[in-house]
Motif scaffolding. Sequence first.
Motif, short mmCIF file in Angstrom:
data_model
loop_
_atom_site.label_atom_id
_atom_site.label_comp_id
_atom_site.label_asym_id
_atom_site.label_seq_id
_atom_site.Cartn_x
_atom_site.Cartn_y
_atom_site.Cartn_z
N GLY A 239 0.83 -1.19 0.00
CA GLY A 239 0.00 0.00 0.00
C GLY A 239 0.86 1.24 0.00
O GLY A 239 1.94 1.26 0.59
N ARG A 240 0.39 2.28 -0.70
CA ARG A 240 1.20 3.49 -0.81
C ARG A 240 0.34 4.67 -1.22
O ARG A 240 -0.76 4.52 -1.72
CB ARG A 240 2.32 3.30 -1.84
N ALA A 241 0.90 5.83 -1.00
CA ALA A 241 0.29 7.08 -1.44
C ALA A 241 1.39 7.95 -2.03
O ALA A 241 2.58 7.68 -1.83
CB ALA A 241 -0.38 7.79 -0.26
N LEU A 242 1.00 8.97 -2.75
CA LEU A 242 1.93 9.94 -3.33
C LEU A 242 2.92 9.31 -4.30
O LEU A 242 4.05 9.76 -4.43
CB LEU A 242 2.67 10.71 -2.23
N HIS A 243 2.50 8.27 -5.00
CA HIS A 243 3.33 7.59 -5.99
C HIS A 243 2.98 8.10 -7.38
O HIS A 243 2.02 8.84 -7.56
CB HIS A 243 3.12 6.08 -5.90
N CYS A 244 3.76 7.69 -8.35
CA CYS A 244 3.52 8.04 -9.75
C CYS A 244 2.96 6.82 -10.47
O CYS A 244 3.29 5.69 -10.14
CB CYS A 244 4.82 8.45 -10.44
N ALA A 245 2.12 7.08 -11.46
CA ALA A 245 1.60 6.00 -12.31
C ALA A 245 1.60 6.48 -13.75
O ALA A 245 1.35 7.66 -14.02
CB ALA A 245 0.20 5.61 -11.88
N CYS A 246 1.87 5.55 -14.65
CA CYS A 246 1.88 5.88 -16.07
C CYS A 246 1.36 4.68 -16.85
O CYS A 246 1.84 3.56 -16.66
CB CYS A 246 3.30 6.21 -16.51
N GLY A 247 0.37 4.92 -17.67
CA GLY A 247 -0.15 3.87 -18.53
C GLY A 247 0.58 3.90 -19.87
O GLY A 247 0.65 4.94 -20.52
N LEU A 248 1.14 2.77 -20.25
CA LEU A 248 1.81 2.63 -21.53
C LEU A 248 1.17 1.48 -22.29
O LEU A 248 0.34 0.76 -21.75
CB LEU A 248 3.31 2.35 -21.32
N ARG A 249 1.58 1.28 -23.51
CA ARG A 249 1.00 0.18 -24.30
C ARG A 249 1.18 -1.18 -23.65
O ARG A 249 0.36 -2.06 -23.81
CB ARG A 249 1.63 0.16 -25.69
N SER A 250 2.27 -1.34 -22.94
CA SER A 250 2.55 -2.65 -22.34
C SER A 250 2.01 -2.82 -20.94
O SER A 250 2.09 -3.90 -20.37
CB SER A 250 4.07 -2.89 -22.33
N GLY A 251 1.45 -1.78 -20.32
CA GLY A 251 0.89 -1.92 -18.99
C GLY A 251 0.83 -0.62 -18.22
O GLY A 251 1.14 0.44 -18.74
N LEU A 252 0.44 -0.74 -16.98
CA LEU A 252 0.41 0.38 -16.05
C LEU A 252 1.61 0.23 -15.14
O LEU A 252 1.84 -0.85 -14.59
CB LEU A 252 -0.87 0.36 -15.22
N TYR A 253 2.37 1.29 -14.98
CA TYR A 253 3.55 1.26 -14.12
C TYR A 253 3.35 2.21 -12.96
O TYR A 253 2.88 3.32 -13.15
CB TYR A 253 4.80 1.67 -14.90
N ILE A 254 3.68 1.73 -11.74
CA ILE A 254 3.69 2.62 -10.58
C ILE A 254 5.11 2.65 -10.03
O ILE A 254 5.83 1.66 -10.06
CB ILE A 254 2.68 2.21 -9.48
N VAL A 255 5.49 3.84 -9.55
CA VAL A 255 6.85 4.05 -9.06
C VAL A 255 6.81 4.80 -7.74
O VAL A 255 6.12 5.81 -7.62
CB VAL A 255 7.68 4.87 -10.08
N GLY A 256 7.55 4.27 -6.76
CA GLY A 256 7.77 4.98 -5.51
C GLY A 256 6.53 5.24 -4.69
O GLY A 256 5.61 4.45 -4.66
N GLY A 257 6.53 6.38 -4.00
CA GLY A 257 5.47 6.74 -3.08
C GLY A 257 5.93 6.61 -1.64
O GLY A 257 7.12 6.46 -1.36
N CYS A 258 4.96 6.67 -0.73
CA CYS A 258 5.24 6.55 0.70
C CYS A 258 4.36 5.47 1.29
O CYS A 258 3.18 5.35 0.94
CB CYS A 258 4.94 7.86 1.43
N ASP A 259 4.90 4.69 2.23
CA ASP A 259 4.09 3.68 2.91
C ASP A 259 3.33 4.31 4.08
O ASP A 259 3.38 5.54 4.28
CB ASP A 259 4.94 2.48 3.33
N ALA A 260 2.67 3.49 4.87
CA ALA A 260 1.84 3.99 5.98
C ALA A 260 2.65 4.77 7.01
O ALA A 260 2.11 5.66 7.67
CB ALA A 260 1.12 2.82 6.65
#
Length: 122
Positions: free
Chosen positions: A66-87
């Motif tokens: 689980g995380r918040a304040l992360h980045c997400a990007c949808g590309l042709r090959s999938g959805l990518y999430i990067v980083g963020g902060c845990d609880a």
Amino acid sequence: RGHSCSIVPGRLVGIPDVAQVLIVFGGVDSDGAVLGDTHMLPLPAPGRGAPLRWEQLRPSGAVPAGRALHCACGLRSGLYIVGGCDAGGVLLHDTWALGSTGAAGGARWTTPQLECNDVSPA
């Protein structure tokens, strides 16, 4: 709050008859708990007039913490999430990819192998 949102082709989450799907991952609920769930909103083709309805996506296998304040990007090959902060507010330094399992309605989170080069300024 603090969630990510991205649009991906429906085929990437096992829904080939839907052109696009809005995906939301993680965030913080009204009680301040950090979330690690995935929800989708299938977007019908223009003029179809179908009602929009959120659904929880339950990808197979391991799932990102689980995380918040992360980045997400949808590309042709999938959805990518990067980083963020845990609880606890600790920064996460991982990358996850959401893609199709090939089965109808099937999606899976994976951790892609990344090659990082030094990008420090000269």
